[in-house]
Design a protein around this motif. Structure first.
Motif, PDB file in Angstrom:
ATOM      1  N   LYS A 116      50.870  37.829  40.537  1.00  0.00           N
ATOM      2  CA  LYS A 116      51.677  38.570  41.504  1.00  0.00           C
ATOM      3  C   LYS A 116      52.086  39.937  40.964  1.00  0.00           C
ATOM      4  O   LYS A 116      52.211  40.900  41.731  1.00  0.00           O
ATOM      5  CB  LYS A 116      52.893  37.755  41.944  1.00  0.00           C
ATOM      6  CG  LYS A 116      53.743  37.176  40.854  1.00  0.00           C
ATOM      7  CD  LYS A 116      54.730  36.170  41.456  1.00  0.00           C
ATOM      8  CE  LYS A 116      55.471  35.416  40.378  1.00  0.00           C
ATOM      9  NZ  LYS A 116      56.352  34.369  40.934  1.00  0.00           N
ATOM     10  N   LYS A 117      52.251  40.064  39.645  1.00  0.00           N
ATOM     11  CA  LYS A 117      52.551  41.378  39.072  1.00  0.00           C
ATOM     12  C   LYS A 117      51.361  42.321  39.245  1.00  0.00           C
ATOM     13  O   LYS A 117      51.526  43.488  39.619  1.00  0.00           O
ATOM     14  CB  LYS A 117      52.908  41.246  37.598  1.00  0.00           C
ATOM     15  CG  LYS A 117      54.259  40.592  37.337  1.00  0.00           C
ATOM     16  CD  LYS A 117      54.576  40.538  35.844  1.00  0.00           C
ATOM     17  CE  LYS A 117      55.942  39.938  35.593  1.00  0.00           C
ATOM     18  NZ  LYS A 117      56.277  39.872  34.149  1.00  0.00           N
ATOM     19  N   ALA A 131      47.868  46.824  41.889  1.00  0.00           N
ATOM     20  CA  ALA A 131      46.413  46.932  41.911  1.00  0.00           C
ATOM     21  C   ALA A 131      45.932  48.131  42.719  1.00  0.00           C
ATOM     22  O   ALA A 131      46.418  48.386  43.820  1.00  0.00           O
ATOM     23  CB  ALA A 131      45.803  45.654  42.483  1.00  0.00           C
ATOM     24  N   PRO A 132      44.959  48.878  42.187  1.00  0.00           N
ATOM     25  CA  PRO A 132      44.409  50.022  42.930  1.00  0.00           C
ATOM     26  C   PRO A 132      43.721  49.553  44.196  1.00  0.00           C
ATOM     27  O   PRO A 132      42.997  48.562  44.200  1.00  0.00           O
ATOM     28  CB  PRO A 132      43.411  50.635  41.938  1.00  0.00           C
ATOM     29  CG  PRO A 132      43.031  49.518  41.011  1.00  0.00           C
ATOM     30  CD  PRO A 132      44.264  48.679  40.888  1.00  0.00           C
ATOM     31  N   GLN A 138      43.009  39.596  43.226  1.00  0.00           N
ATOM     32  CA  GLN A 138      42.841  40.876  43.920  1.00  0.00           C
ATOM     33  C   GLN A 138      41.728  40.784  44.963  1.00  0.00           C
ATOM     34  O   GLN A 138      41.845  41.328  46.069  1.00  0.00           O
ATOM     35  CB  GLN A 138      42.518  41.984  42.910  1.00  0.00           C
ATOM     36  CG  GLN A 138      43.619  42.256  41.908  1.00  0.00           C
ATOM     37  CD  GLN A 138      43.152  43.238  40.851  1.00  0.00           C
ATOM     38  OE1 GLN A 138      42.889  44.410  41.142  1.00  0.00           O
ATOM     39  NE2 GLN A 138      43.043  42.780  39.623  1.00  0.00           N
ATOM     40  N   TRP A 139      40.648  40.104  44.611  1.00  0.00           N
ATOM     41  CA  TRP A 139      39.552  39.909  45.565  1.00  0.00           C
ATOM     42  C   TRP A 139      40.035  39.106  46.770  1.00  0.00           C
ATOM     43  O   TRP A 139      39.749  39.437  47.926  1.00  0.00           O
ATOM     44  CB  TRP A 139      38.371  39.213  44.880  1.00  0.00           C
ATOM     45  CG  TRP A 139      37.434  38.498  45.803  1.00  0.00           C
ATOM     46  CD1 TRP A 139      37.148  37.172  45.819  1.00  0.00           C
ATOM     47  CD2 TRP A 139      36.647  39.067  46.862  1.00  0.00           C
ATOM     48  NE1 TRP A 139      36.261  36.865  46.813  1.00  0.00           N
ATOM     49  CE2 TRP A 139      35.931  38.019  47.470  1.00  0.00           C
ATOM     50  CE3 TRP A 139      36.496  40.366  47.357  1.00  0.00           C
ATOM     51  CZ2 TRP A 139      35.071  38.215  48.538  1.00  0.00           C
ATOM     52  CZ3 TRP A 139      35.641  40.563  48.442  1.00  0.00           C
ATOM     53  CH2 TRP A 139      34.937  39.501  49.015  1.00  0.00           C
ATOM     54  N   HIS A 140      40.794  38.041  46.522  1.00  0.00           N
ATOM     55  CA  HIS A 140      41.286  37.221  47.616  1.00  0.00           C
ATOM     56  C   HIS A 140      42.174  38.036  48.561  1.00  0.00           C
ATOM     57  O   HIS A 140      42.099  37.875  49.782  1.00  0.00           O
ATOM     58  CB  HIS A 140      42.081  36.033  47.061  1.00  0.00           C
ATOM     59  CG  HIS A 140      41.246  35.061  46.306  1.00  0.00           C
ATOM     60  ND1 HIS A 140      41.768  34.104  45.462  1.00  0.00           N
ATOM     61  CD2 HIS A 140      39.889  34.895  46.251  1.00  0.00           C
ATOM     62  CE1 HIS A 140      40.787  33.391  44.931  1.00  0.00           C
ATOM     63  NE2 HIS A 140      39.640  33.856  45.398  1.00  0.00           N
ATOM     64  N   MET A 196      38.067  46.325  44.395  1.00  0.00           N
ATOM     65  CA  MET A 196      36.917  45.438  44.235  1.00  0.00           C
ATOM     66  C   MET A 196      36.980  44.905  42.816  1.00  0.00           C
ATOM     67  O   MET A 196      36.649  45.625  41.864  1.00  0.00           O
ATOM     68  CB  MET A 196      35.599  46.163  44.498  1.00  0.00           C
ATOM     69  CG  MET A 196      34.377  45.251  44.447  1.00  0.00           C
ATOM     70  SD  MET A 196      34.377  43.946  45.685  1.00  0.00           S
ATOM     71  CE  MET A 196      34.057  44.884  47.177  1.00  0.00           C
ATOM     72  N   SER A 197      37.414  43.663  42.659  1.00  0.00           N
ATOM     73  CA  SER A 197      37.737  43.173  41.318  1.00  0.00           C
ATOM     74  C   SER A 197      36.724  42.198  40.752  1.00  0.00           C
ATOM     75  O   SER A 197      36.730  41.953  39.541  1.00  0.00           O
ATOM     76  CB  SER A 197      39.129  42.522  41.330  1.00  0.00           C
ATOM     77  OG  SER A 197      39.140  41.388  42.181  1.00  0.00           O
ATOM     78  N   VAL A 198      35.880  41.589  41.593  1.00  0.00           N
ATOM     79  CA  VAL A 198      34.868  40.666  41.072  1.00  0.00           C
ATOM     80  C   VAL A 198      33.475  41.186  41.416  1.00  0.00           C
ATOM     81  O   VAL A 198      33.238  41.659  42.535  1.00  0.00           O
ATOM     82  CB  VAL A 198      35.056  39.229  41.608  1.00  0.00           C
ATOM     83  CG1 VAL A 198      36.390  38.653  41.162  1.00  0.00           C
ATOM     84  CG2 VAL A 198      34.930  39.162  43.111  1.00  0.00           C
TER      85      VAL A 198
END
Length: 467
Positions: free
Chosen positions: A375-376, A381-382, A336-338, A135-137
């Motif tokens: 992309k990295k 990403a967790p 990450q959200w997308h 959950m990034s945003v």
């Protein structure tokens, strides 16, 4: 070929000729080239599976009050009693839409403070069983001092879109809205001119209110495009109807050119080579808030229609739907959200390109983010370990073949890179790109859009008055 209107009228049980879940791992290494994958950060194995990927948290969240009698009673409570009211902005309504359909599963409402802090500082949420979801945003609702005073000690508030009750927020928590910290951690800068900040944060209230959401009516926009706004549950049903054994998602907020189409068709070819029998493309244009100079959603959907009509993409293996989220332009944080949201819709592959969710720096003449970082970050990403990340292969216009092709570094002189800026300039001037860059019908839609924009601007200029 039929138009979008006939192909995509939204039925009760979606059945779209145009374009849930259990975990999917693979035993043999994924064959997509990924030069950005960081060694030893995520070691995946893969196996072919016919089932869709599980939503985050194991169960898709759906927050519409399903019983019509109960829904009427709750609407009466929201309007006829003394329940405090919060007036929603356009972007607030879009977030209600996102939450209520389960795009942010397992989130069940606007974030309380512990969820907000985990999102800001860790880009993830820890669930009750100890597992982690991405959950990034922050998905939050701001209120001002007056609204906070009106709410007082109440435990429920009604959310209104204009004079219409949209939802009830229960078991609420009100906490401080530290705008500077939110902006700095989401965008990595507090520079002026960030579009979402100026639209939704800068003038928002100094408090955030979180709680459990109960949706009183499905969110509709009455813009002629509601039939394309398939929920995660509807998309999963459609993928199952098509017997999809892989779903690869492609998000875009721009018109589709033949380089995009090449990438999508090549991805399907590679999935077939890996052993999948029926991989389905989710072509998923972003439909929430976008900045003023982006092509509006209605025109993008017209352009996507032409791409399918002209056979650039195959309607039988493509599902076209609108993703209702607002756009942050927050680069590696937002991508990450997308990606996470597409897991909840059933996608187990996600295509990512150069500078995803990025933009130019609002003050300096440079990109705001490193174009390779998105992309990295996705590879590390967790909470996204279950999702297979497919980086773009670079496509450009091959002058020797008069078409879009994957760039060959051994003959760079044969390739022409047509940037988004160049594309927009050509369209604004009514000029044509090289043959093979975009299907003619799609290009005409783009030219028509910029002509309509020019006419609109011209109409705003007052005529000179003779004196």
């Amino acid at each position: 070929m039929a138009s979008l209107s006939t192909l995509f009228t939204k039925p009760t049980t979606p059945c779209l000729p145009f374009p849930n879940p259990t975990r999917t791992y693979f035993n043999s290494p994924l064959k997509f080239p990924n030069p950005t994958r960081i060694p030893n950060t995520r070691i995946q194995s893969y196996k072919i599976s016919c089932a869709l990927i599980e939503p985050d948290g194991g169960k898709l969240v759906e927050l519409l009050v399903s019983d019509e009698g109960l829904r009427r009673e709750k609407k009466r409570e929201a309007t006829a009693t003394g329940m405090p009211r919060i007036k929603l902005s356009r972007i607030d309504v879009e977030w209600v839409h996102v939450i209520s359909e389960g795009w942010a599963s397992p989130l069940r409402g606007f974030m309380r403070e512990n969820e907000f802090l985990q999102t800001l500082h860790f880009n993830s949420l820890r669930l009750g069983d100890g597992s982690i979801v991405n959950m990034s945003v922050p998905i939050v609702l701001a209120i001002d001092d007056d609204a906070k005073a009106r709410i007082g000690d109440e435990r429920r508030v009604a959310l209104f879109d204009g004079d219409k009750p949209v939802a009830i927020l229960s078991d609420i928590e009100i906490y401080k809205h530290n705008k500077e910290e939110r902006i700095a951690r989401t965008w990595g800068t507090t520079a002026p001119g960030l579009p979402y900040v100026e639209e939704a944060i800068a003038n928002a209230g100094n408090w955030l209110i979180g709680g459990n959401l109960e949706l009183l009516e499905p969110i509709k926009y009455h813009d002629g495009l509601d039939r394309f706004r398939l929920s995660p549950a509807e998309l999963r049903s459609e993928f199952e109807r098509r017997n999809a054994d892989a779903v690869f998602a492609f998000q875009l907020r721009n018109p589709v050119h033949n380089g995009h189409a090449l990438l999508m068709t090549d991805t399907r070819r590679r999935l077939l080579e890996m052993g999948y029998k029926n991989p389905i493309l989710l072509l998923h244009p972003l439909g929430g808030y976008t900045k003023a100079d982006d092509v509006p959603l209605s025109w993008r959907m017209k352009q996507h229609e032409k791409v399918l009509e002209d056979g650039i993409l195959d309607p039988e293996t493509t599902v076209v739907s609108i993703f209702p989220s607002p756009m942050h332009y927050a680069g590696p944080t937002e991508v990450q959200w997308h990606a996470k949201a597409r897991i909840n819709a059933g996608a187990n592959f996600y295509i990512v390109g150069r500078d995803p969710a990025g933009m130019g720096h609002p003050v300096e003449k440079r990109d705001l983010y490193d174009p390779d970082h998105g992309k990295k970050v996705l590879s590390m990403a967790p909470g996204l370990e279950r999702l297979n990340i497919l980086p773009f292969k670079v496509a450009a216009y091959d002058k020797t073949q008069n078409k879009m092709a994957f760039f060959d570094p051994s003959r760079p002189q044969d390739f022409l890179f047509i940037s988004g800026t160049k594309m927009r300039t050509l369209a604004k001037n009514g000029e044509n790109p090289p043959d093979g860059f975009m299907c003619p019908g799609g290009w005409k839609v783009l030219v028509d859009y910029y002509e309509s924009l020019a006419q609109s601007e011209k109409a705003k200029i007052p005529e000179a008055v003779a004196v």
